[in-house]
Design a protein around this motif. Structure first.
Motif, PDB file in Angstrom:
ATOM      1  N   SER A   1      -4.815   1.078  -5.034  1.00 21.32           N
ATOM      2  CA  SER A   1      -5.915   1.296  -4.024  1.00 21.32           C
ATOM      3  C   SER A   1      -7.486   1.902  -4.619  1.00 21.32           C
ATOM      4  CB  SER A   1      -5.954   2.017  -2.641  1.00 21.32           C
ATOM      5  OG  SER A   1      -5.216   0.914  -2.029  1.00 21.32           O
ATOM      6  N   LYS A   2      -7.303   2.993  -5.239  1.00 19.94           N
ATOM      7  CA  LYS A   2      -8.157   3.636  -5.835  1.00 19.94           C
ATOM      8  C   LYS A   2      -8.528   3.416  -7.413  1.00 19.94           C
ATOM      9  CE  LYS A   2      -7.661   5.596  -1.430  1.00 19.94           C
ATOM     10  NZ  LYS A   2      -6.439   6.489  -1.372  1.00 19.94           N
TER      11      LYS A   2
ATOM     12  N   LEU B   1       4.825   5.537   1.900  1.00 18.78           N
ATOM     13  CA  LEU B   1       5.063   6.872   2.431  1.00 18.78           C
ATOM     14  C   LEU B   1       5.971   6.718   3.958  1.00 18.78           C
ATOM     15  CD1 LEU B   1       1.429   8.099   1.886  1.00 18.78           C
ATOM     16  CD2 LEU B   1       3.454   9.259   1.096  1.00 18.78           C
TER      17      LEU B   1
ATOM     18  N   THR C   1      -0.808   4.451  -5.791  1.00 17.21           N
ATOM     19  CA  THR C   1      -1.504   3.209  -5.076  1.00 17.21           C
ATOM     20  C   THR C   1      -2.284   2.650  -6.203  1.00 17.21           C
ATOM     21  OG1 THR C   1      -2.760   2.607  -3.414  1.00 17.21           O
ATOM     22  CG2 THR C   1      -3.352   4.742  -4.284  1.00 17.21           C
TER      23      THR C   1
ATOM     24  N   ALA D   1      -5.877  15.507  -0.992  1.00 17.62           N
ATOM     25  CA  ALA D   1      -7.154  15.062  -0.149  1.00 17.62           C
ATOM     26  C   ALA D   1      -7.017  15.754   1.223  1.00 17.62           C
ATOM     27  CB  ALA D   1      -6.844  13.586  -0.439  1.00 17.62           C
TER      28      ALA D   1
ATOM     29  N   TYR E   1      -3.787  14.854   3.630  1.00 16.93           N
ATOM     30  CA  TYR E   1      -3.676  13.580   4.058  1.00 16.93           C
ATOM     31  C   TYR E   1      -3.320  13.373   5.353  1.00 16.93           C
ATOM     32  CZ  TYR E   1      -3.535   8.356   3.732  1.00 16.93           C
ATOM     33  OH  TYR E   1      -3.657   7.067   3.853  1.00 16.93           O
TER      34      TYR E   1
ATOM     35  N   ALA F   1      -1.970   9.629  -5.332  1.00 15.60           N
ATOM     36  CA  ALA F   1      -3.296   8.487  -4.862  1.00 15.60           C
ATOM     37  C   ALA F   1      -4.364   8.658  -5.784  1.00 15.60           C
ATOM     38  CB  ALA F   1      -3.698   8.551  -3.498  1.00 15.60           C
ATOM     39  N   TYR F   2      -4.565   9.771  -6.319  1.00 12.87           N
ATOM     40  CA  TYR F   2      -5.949   9.958  -7.217  1.00 12.87           C
ATOM     41  C   TYR F   2      -5.594  10.361  -8.485  1.00 12.87           C
ATOM     42  CZ  TYR F   2      -7.943   9.614  -2.414  1.00 12.87           C
ATOM     43  OH  TYR F   2      -8.377   9.202  -1.277  1.00 12.87           O
TER      44      TYR F   2
ATOM     45  N   ASP G   1       2.331  12.732  -3.658  1.00 10.68           N
ATOM     46  CA  ASP G   1       1.414  11.569  -3.387  1.00 10.68           C
ATOM     47  C   ASP G   1       0.432  11.705  -4.462  1.00 10.68           C
ATOM     48  OD1 ASP G   1      -0.477   9.861  -2.352  1.00 10.68           O
ATOM     49  OD2 ASP G   1      -0.305  10.390  -0.382  1.00 10.68           O
TER      50      ASP G   1
ATOM     51  N   GLY H   1       0.890  -1.088   0.109  1.00 11.93           N
ATOM     52  CA  GLY H   1       0.074  -0.039   0.067  1.00 11.93           C
ATOM     53  C   GLY H   1       0.702   1.309  -0.058  1.00 11.93           C
ATOM     54  N   SER H   2       0.401   2.228  -0.415  1.00 12.02           N
ATOM     55  CA  SER H   2       1.185   3.676  -0.532  1.00 12.02           C
ATOM     56  C   SER H   2       1.598   4.018   0.884  1.00 12.02           C
ATOM     57  CB  SER H   2       0.370   4.600  -1.569  1.00 12.02           C
ATOM     58  OG  SER H   2      -0.609   5.071  -1.240  1.00 12.02           O
ATOM     59  N   ASP H   3       0.502   3.770   1.715  1.00 10.62           N
ATOM     60  CA  ASP H   3       0.829   4.181   3.159  1.00 10.62           C
ATOM     61  C   ASP H   3       2.080   3.587   3.778  1.00 10.62           C
ATOM     62  OD1 ASP H   3      -1.571   5.456   3.483  1.00 10.62           O
ATOM     63  OD2 ASP H   3      -2.538   3.872   4.305  1.00 10.62           O
TER      64      ASP H   3
ATOM     65  N   ARG I   1      -3.439  -4.343  -1.278  1.00 12.68           N
ATOM     66  CA  ARG I   1      -2.344  -3.391  -0.706  1.00 12.68           C
ATOM     67  C   ARG I   1      -1.007  -3.459  -1.445  1.00 12.68           C
ATOM     68  NH1 ARG I   1      -4.424  -0.549   0.856  1.00 12.68           N
ATOM     69  NH2 ARG I   1      -2.940  -0.020   2.525  1.00 12.68           N
ATOM     70  N   VAL I   2      -1.074  -2.589  -2.571  1.00 17.69           N
ATOM     71  CA  VAL I   2       0.278  -2.441  -3.221  1.00 17.69           C
ATOM     72  C   VAL I   2       0.132  -1.068  -3.794  1.00 17.69           C
ATOM     73  CG1 VAL I   2       1.138  -2.946  -5.482  1.00 17.69           C
ATOM     74  CG2 VAL I   2      -0.128  -4.681  -4.480  1.00 17.69           C
TER      75      VAL I   2
ATOM     76  N   TYR J   1       0.154  12.061   7.137  1.00 16.54           N
ATOM     77  CA  TYR J   1       1.577  12.578   7.054  1.00 16.54           C
ATOM     78  C   TYR J   1       1.952  13.007   8.529  1.00 16.54           C
ATOM     79  CZ  TYR J   1       0.535  12.877   2.059  1.00 16.54           C
ATOM     80  OH  TYR J   1       0.141  12.882   0.809  1.00 16.54           O
TER      81      TYR J   1
HETATM   82  C1  LIG Z   1      -5.733   6.279  -0.135  1.00 19.95           C
HETATM   83  C2  LIG Z   1      -4.739   7.300   0.227  1.00 19.95           C
HETATM   84  C3  LIG Z   1      -3.282   6.662   0.250  1.00 19.95           C
HETATM   85  C4  LIG Z   1      -3.052   5.424   0.727  1.00 19.95           C
HETATM   86  O1  LIG Z   1      -3.480   4.299   0.176  1.00 19.95           O
HETATM   87  P1  LIG Z   1      -3.008   2.912   0.288  1.00 19.95           P
HETATM   88  O2  LIG Z   1      -4.510   2.004   0.202  1.00 19.95           O
HETATM   89  O3  LIG Z   1      -2.278   2.609   1.491  1.00 19.95           O
HETATM   90  O4  LIG Z   1      -2.240   2.806  -0.917  1.00 19.95           O
HETATM   91  C5  LIG Z   1      -2.047   7.404   0.249  1.00 19.95           C
HETATM   92  N1  LIG Z   1      -2.328   9.172   0.156  1.00 19.95           N
HETATM   93  C6  LIG Z   1      -3.588   9.491  -0.246  1.00 19.95           C
HETATM   94  C7  LIG Z   1      -3.916  10.838  -0.289  1.00 19.95           C
HETATM   95  C8  LIG Z   1      -4.432   8.625  -0.011  1.00 19.95           C
HETATM   96  O5  LIG Z   1      -5.931   9.169  -0.051  1.00 19.95           O
END
Ligand SMILES: *Cc1c(COP(=O)(O)O)cnc(C)c1O
Length: 353
Positions: A209-210, A90, A207, A155, A111, A183-184, A181, A85-87, A218-219, A114
């Motif tokens: 995830s979205k 990060l 990520t 976000a 987000y 993510a979107y 980041d 996951g990108s979490d 979780r990648v 951080y």
């Molecule tokens: C959803 C999100 C992530 C984390 O996504 P993972 O599910 O951990 O890959 C990271 N940064 C932002 C801004 C997000 O909204």
């Protein structure tokens, strides 16, 4: 609280993800998950791998997956890092690049993970207040720092950052790493992946995830100069060599290979967004520009918290942040067309009551 906890464990305030309640069936528009399933090719790849290979350790650095992603983005595999996951990407990045003396810079509205990472890794930080229209005050990033994190699009505001602004921030901070980041970004934003050759201090995080409907797998990825990626691998391999299991690695690879499915699904979400936006405006909402799979809205008359509670009572979950500057806003994920029509109908009832 236990006396056995370390000082940092006692102090830390963990990130709070959007709720996943089980008490009834909800329309879930509160965690920015994709409303559509992943590509069938992902499921096929995972099934095959589960049958064939689970007794074997995965590749520690996901060589096969990185080769596929490198081809997709026209990069070299040594410019790519893969994490759980990108979490996690990060978290590793904060550990790898940020020293303790100077502050890490990020926006006051962004987000919220951080801020958790700076606590966990005992770093200093300085919040950069966004302008009144939630845009990024670029000049405020001209200050001594240990590193910078910017979400683009941001976000929970859904607003994109100007690429020229990012370039300027990268240029005036040549001695520290700037994490973008993304993510979107696949929902209509502009990626800066193509700038990693020009800026050795740029790390782009993405990520699955979205936009690829794989929040459950979780990648996440980091893209940057090979030296940055080396650093990330040093930290990762000092923590857990196998953060990506075999199922996740093959699933992620299949997701990148199915370009057509990915493009179709992103466009579907974008079309729903553009269709619903004027509907919300008609109901009296101010809707921020969105290049994401969610809206950030505020109503002219009815307080956000009240709308949030009424929606919940009607079986629709959205996100309300009880925080200064945004406590009259709601973040609403883009669901299916049917879910969004139900949202609009329900809002009509709530607001005209
Ligand atoms: C959803 C999100 C992530 C984390 O996504 P993972 O599910 O951990 O890959 C990271 N940064 C932002 C801004 C997000 O909204």
């Amino acid at each position: 609280m236990s006396k056995y906890w370390s000082e940092i464990t006692k102090k830390i305030e963990p990130y709070v993800p959007g709720e996943q309640p089980k008490d009834r069936k909800y329309i879930k528009l509160n965690t920015n998950e994709n409303p559509y399933p992943p590509s069938p090719k992902v499921i096929e790849a995972i099934n095959k791998e589960a049958t064939d290979c689970l007794q074997l350790y995965p590749e520690p650095n996901c060589d096969d997956l990185r080769a596929t992603v490198a081809k997709y983005y026209n990069l070299s595999p040594n410019q790519i890092f893969v994490g759980n996951g990108s979490d996690e990407v990060l978290a590793f990045s904060f550990m790898t690049f940020f020293n303790k003396e100077k502050p890490v810079l990020f926006a006051d509205i962004t987000y919220s993970f951080y801020e958790v990472y700076v606590q966990l890794f005992e770093l200093n930080h300085k919040l950069i207040p966004l302008k009144d229209d939630f845009s990024l005050p670029v000049e405020d990033f001209i200050t001594d720092n240990a590193g910078i994190v910017i979400a683009n699009p941001n976000a929970p505001t859904s607003k994109p950052v100007e690429i020229d602004d990012l370039k300027r921030i990268l240029e005036i901070n040549k001695n520290t790493v700037v994490i973008v980041d993304e993510a979107y970004v696949d929902f209509g934003g502009t990626s800066v992946i193509n700038l990693i050759d020009s800026y050795p201090n740029l790390l782009v995080v993405q990520t699955l995830s979205k936009s690829r409907s794989l929040a459950g797998l979780r990648v996440g990825f980091a893209f940057g100069h090979a030296d940055l990626i080396d650093g990330l691998n040093r930290v990762k391999n000092s923590f857990n060599s196998y953060t990506i299991d075999r199922l996740a690695a093959v699933g992620a690879k299949a997701a990148f290979e199915d370009v057509e499915y990915f493009d179709t699904m992103c466009n579907k979400v974008i079309r729903t967004r553009e269709r619903i936006l004027p509907e919300l405006e008609k109901l009296g909402f101010t809707v921020l520009e969105s290049k994401t799979n969610f809206f950030f809205v505020s109503h002219k008359e009815m307080p956000a918290e009240e709308i949030f509670k009424e929606l919940r009572a009607n079986g629709i979950l959205v996100r309300f942040f009880n925080k200064p500057k945004i406590n009259n806003f709601l973040r609403i994920s883009i669901g299916t067309d049917k879910e969004m029509d139900t949202l609009v109908e329900t809002l009509k009832k709530i607001i005209n009551k």
